[in-house]
Design a protein around this motif. Structure first.
Motif, PDB file in Angstrom:
ATOM      1  N   GLU A 129     -10.052   0.843 -14.792  1.00 12.58           N
ATOM      2  CA  GLU A 129     -10.264  -0.671 -14.368  1.00 12.58           C
ATOM      3  C   GLU A 129      -9.000  -1.598 -14.243  1.00 12.58           C
ATOM      4  OE1 GLU A 129     -13.425  -2.059 -13.831  1.00 12.58           O
ATOM      5  OE2 GLU A 129     -14.517  -0.260 -14.280  1.00 12.58           O
ATOM      6  N   ARG A 130      -8.071  -1.435 -15.090  1.00 11.77           N
ATOM      7  CA  ARG A 130      -6.563  -2.265 -15.122  1.00 11.77           C
ATOM      8  C   ARG A 130      -5.699  -1.781 -14.030  1.00 11.77           C
ATOM      9  NH1 ARG A 130      -4.223  -1.630 -20.181  1.00 11.77           N
ATOM     10  NH2 ARG A 130      -4.748   0.515 -20.047  1.00 11.77           N
ATOM     11  N   THR A 131      -5.923  -0.587 -13.449  1.00 10.92           N
ATOM     12  CA  THR A 131      -4.712  -0.219 -12.393  1.00 10.92           C
ATOM     13  C   THR A 131      -4.884  -1.211 -10.960  1.00 10.92           C
ATOM     14  OG1 THR A 131      -5.093   1.974 -13.309  1.00 10.92           O
ATOM     15  CG2 THR A 131      -4.040   1.656 -11.103  1.00 10.92           C
ATOM     16  N   LYS A 132      -3.917  -1.894 -10.636  1.00  6.12           N
ATOM     17  CA  LYS A 132      -3.886  -2.476  -9.664  1.00  6.12           C
ATOM     18  C   LYS A 132      -3.874  -1.602  -8.193  1.00  6.12           C
ATOM     19  CE  LYS A 132      -3.717  -6.388 -11.665  1.00  6.12           C
ATOM     20  NZ  LYS A 132      -4.859  -7.128 -12.233  1.00  6.12           N
ATOM     21  N   THR A 133      -4.555  -2.046  -7.111  1.00  5.74           N
ATOM     22  CA  THR A 133      -4.562  -1.145  -6.113  1.00  5.74           C
ATOM     23  C   THR A 133      -3.142  -0.954  -5.515  1.00  5.74           C
ATOM     24  OG1 THR A 133      -6.639  -2.333  -5.357  1.00  5.74           O
ATOM     25  CG2 THR A 133      -5.443  -1.219  -3.446  1.00  5.74           C
ATOM     26  N   LYS A 134      -2.263  -1.879  -5.337  1.00  3.18           N
ATOM     27  CA  LYS A 134      -0.985  -1.507  -4.928  1.00  3.18           C
ATOM     28  C   LYS A 134      -0.288  -0.466  -5.741  1.00  3.18           C
ATOM     29  CE  LYS A 134       3.378  -3.916  -3.645  1.00  3.18           C
ATOM     30  NZ  LYS A 134       4.116  -5.015  -3.583  1.00  3.18           N
ATOM     31  N   GLU A 135      -0.327  -0.642  -6.768  1.00  4.75           N
ATOM     32  CA  GLU A 135       0.391   0.682  -7.741  1.00  4.75           C
ATOM     33  C   GLU A 135      -0.588   1.816  -7.482  1.00  4.75           C
ATOM     34  OE1 GLU A 135       1.500   1.872 -12.374  1.00  4.75           O
ATOM     35  OE2 GLU A 135       0.350  -0.033 -11.969  1.00  4.75           O
ATOM     36  N   LEU A 136      -1.955   1.855  -7.435  1.00  5.71           N
ATOM     37  CA  LEU A 136      -2.627   2.984  -7.257  1.00  5.71           C
ATOM     38  C   LEU A 136      -2.165   3.726  -5.843  1.00  5.71           C
ATOM     39  CD1 LEU A 136      -5.053   4.775  -7.942  1.00  5.71           C
ATOM     40  CD2 LEU A 136      -6.507   3.471  -6.763  1.00  5.71           C
ATOM     41  N   ILE A 137      -1.989   2.932  -4.703  1.00  2.00           N
ATOM     42  CA  ILE A 137      -1.645   3.429  -3.466  1.00  2.00           C
ATOM     43  C   ILE A 137      -0.286   3.965  -3.584  1.00  2.00           C
ATOM     44  CG2 ILE A 137      -1.062   2.725  -1.227  1.00  2.00           C
ATOM     45  CD1 ILE A 137      -4.073   2.501  -1.938  1.00  2.00           C
ATOM     46  N   THR A 138       0.806   3.519  -4.485  1.00  2.00           N
ATOM     47  CA  THR A 138       2.082   4.076  -4.565  1.00  2.00           C
ATOM     48  C   THR A 138       1.782   5.815  -5.312  1.00  2.00           C
ATOM     49  OG1 THR A 138       3.076   1.870  -5.036  1.00  2.00           O
ATOM     50  CG2 THR A 138       4.104   4.074  -5.935  1.00  2.00           C
ATOM     51  N   HIS A 139       1.056   5.724  -6.316  1.00  2.00           N
ATOM     52  CA  HIS A 139       0.622   7.030  -6.854  1.00  2.00           C
ATOM     53  C   HIS A 139      -0.238   7.819  -5.912  1.00  2.00           C
ATOM     54  CE1 HIS A 139       1.396   6.464 -11.012  1.00  2.00           C
ATOM     55  NE2 HIS A 139       0.929   5.228 -10.907  1.00  2.00           N
ATOM     56  N   TYR A 140      -0.995   7.390  -4.941  1.00  2.00           N
ATOM     57  CA  TYR A 140      -1.552   8.334  -4.094  1.00  2.00           C
ATOM     58  C   TYR A 140      -0.611   8.822  -3.138  1.00  2.00           C
ATOM     59  CZ  TYR A 140      -6.227   7.124  -6.080  1.00  2.00           C
ATOM     60  OH  TYR A 140      -7.393   7.147  -6.904  1.00  2.00           O
ATOM     61  N   ARG A 141       0.148   8.090  -2.359  1.00  2.00           N
ATOM     62  CA  ARG A 141       1.180   8.314  -1.757  1.00  2.00           C
ATOM     63  C   ARG A 141       1.974   9.783  -2.415  1.00  2.00           C
ATOM     64  NH1 ARG A 141       3.142   3.985   2.224  1.00  2.00           N
ATOM     65  NH2 ARG A 141       1.313   2.656   2.283  1.00  2.00           N
ATOM     66  N   ALA A 142       2.394   9.530  -3.405  1.00  2.23           N
ATOM     67  CA  ALA A 142       3.140  10.620  -4.160  1.00  2.23           C
ATOM     68  C   ALA A 142       2.150  11.832  -4.200  1.00  2.23           C
ATOM     69  CB  ALA A 142       3.732  10.045  -5.615  1.00  2.23           C
ATOM     70  N   ILE A 143       1.109  11.595  -4.641  1.00  2.00           N
ATOM     71  CA  ILE A 143       0.210  12.938  -4.617  1.00  2.00           C
ATOM     72  C   ILE A 143       0.151  13.551  -3.183  1.00  2.00           C
ATOM     73  CG2 ILE A 143      -2.057  13.502  -4.904  1.00  2.00           C
ATOM     74  CD1 ILE A 143      -2.358  11.531  -7.079  1.00  2.00           C
ATOM     75  N   LEU A 144      -0.218  12.696  -2.069  1.00  2.00           N
ATOM     76  CA  LEU A 144      -0.037  13.148  -0.802  1.00  2.00           C
ATOM     77  C   LEU A 144       1.080  13.914  -0.405  1.00  2.00           C
ATOM     78  CD1 LEU A 144      -1.950  10.488   1.074  1.00  2.00           C
ATOM     79  CD2 LEU A 144      -3.015  12.973   0.548  1.00  2.00           C
ATOM     80  N   ASP A 145       2.425  13.223  -0.659  1.00  7.46           N
ATOM     81  CA  ASP A 145       3.604  14.122  -0.531  1.00  7.46           C
ATOM     82  C   ASP A 145       3.825  15.284  -1.147  1.00  7.46           C
ATOM     83  OD1 ASP A 145       4.556  11.738   1.190  1.00  7.46           O
ATOM     84  OD2 ASP A 145       5.715  11.047  -0.376  1.00  7.46           O
ATOM     85  N   THR A 146       3.377  15.313  -2.447  1.00  6.98           N
ATOM     86  CA  THR A 146       3.207  16.651  -3.137  1.00  6.98           C
ATOM     87  C   THR A 146       2.507  17.744  -2.768  1.00  6.98           C
ATOM     88  OG1 THR A 146       3.604  15.365  -5.138  1.00  6.98           O
ATOM     89  CG2 THR A 146       3.114  17.558  -5.526  1.00  6.98           C
TER      90      THR A 146
END
Length: 129
Positions: free
Chosen positions: A86-103
């Motif tokens: 609930e506390r995760t901001k969309t901008k930070e989440l997108i940064t994580h998801y980009r790293a996941i996709l790169d991996t």
């Protein structure tokens, strides 16, 4: 219906709010699960994923704010669902998801990627990202 219609396919599921997009994506993921196929779902909402979370082999990753992850560990799972807390901001989440996709792409293992709420990934439609 067989999952083969998804093999080597790129598709977008579009409908108005309440049109069944998430239900359809969940159904497709369940079909891939039944067929033993690999998939990852990147969702930007904390919505209810009861049907998917009930799948025995599914790895649920809740992205927490200000937390570091070793995404290479995700490669060991065949089915993954990523959601924010609930506390995760969309901008930070997108940064994580980009790293996941790169991996995922660096690992070069075949996998189906579902990107829920894809419009959140690029807030400016005039700038490719």
């Amino acid at each position: 219906m067989d999952y083969k219609f998804m093999k080597n396919a790129h598709m977008m599921v579009a409908a108005p709010t309440g049109g069944g997009k998430s239900y359809f994506v969940g159904w497709m993921a369940e079909k891939l699960y039944q067929a033993g196929r690999r998939f990852i779902i990147l969702d930007t909402k904390t919505r209810n994923h009861i049907g998917l979370v009930a799948l025995k082999k599914l790895k649920l990753l809740k992205i927490k704010p200000n937390t570091q992850y070793d995404y290479w560990r995700l490669i060991n799972y065949d089915q993954v669902l990523c959601i924010p807390t609930e506390r995760t901001k969309t901008k930070e989440l997108i940064t994580h998801y980009r790293a996941i996709l790169d991996t995922i792409f660096a690992a070069k293992k075949p996998i189906t990627v579902f990107v829920e709420e894809a419009h959140n990934y690029n807030p400016n439609p005039h700038v490719p990202d």
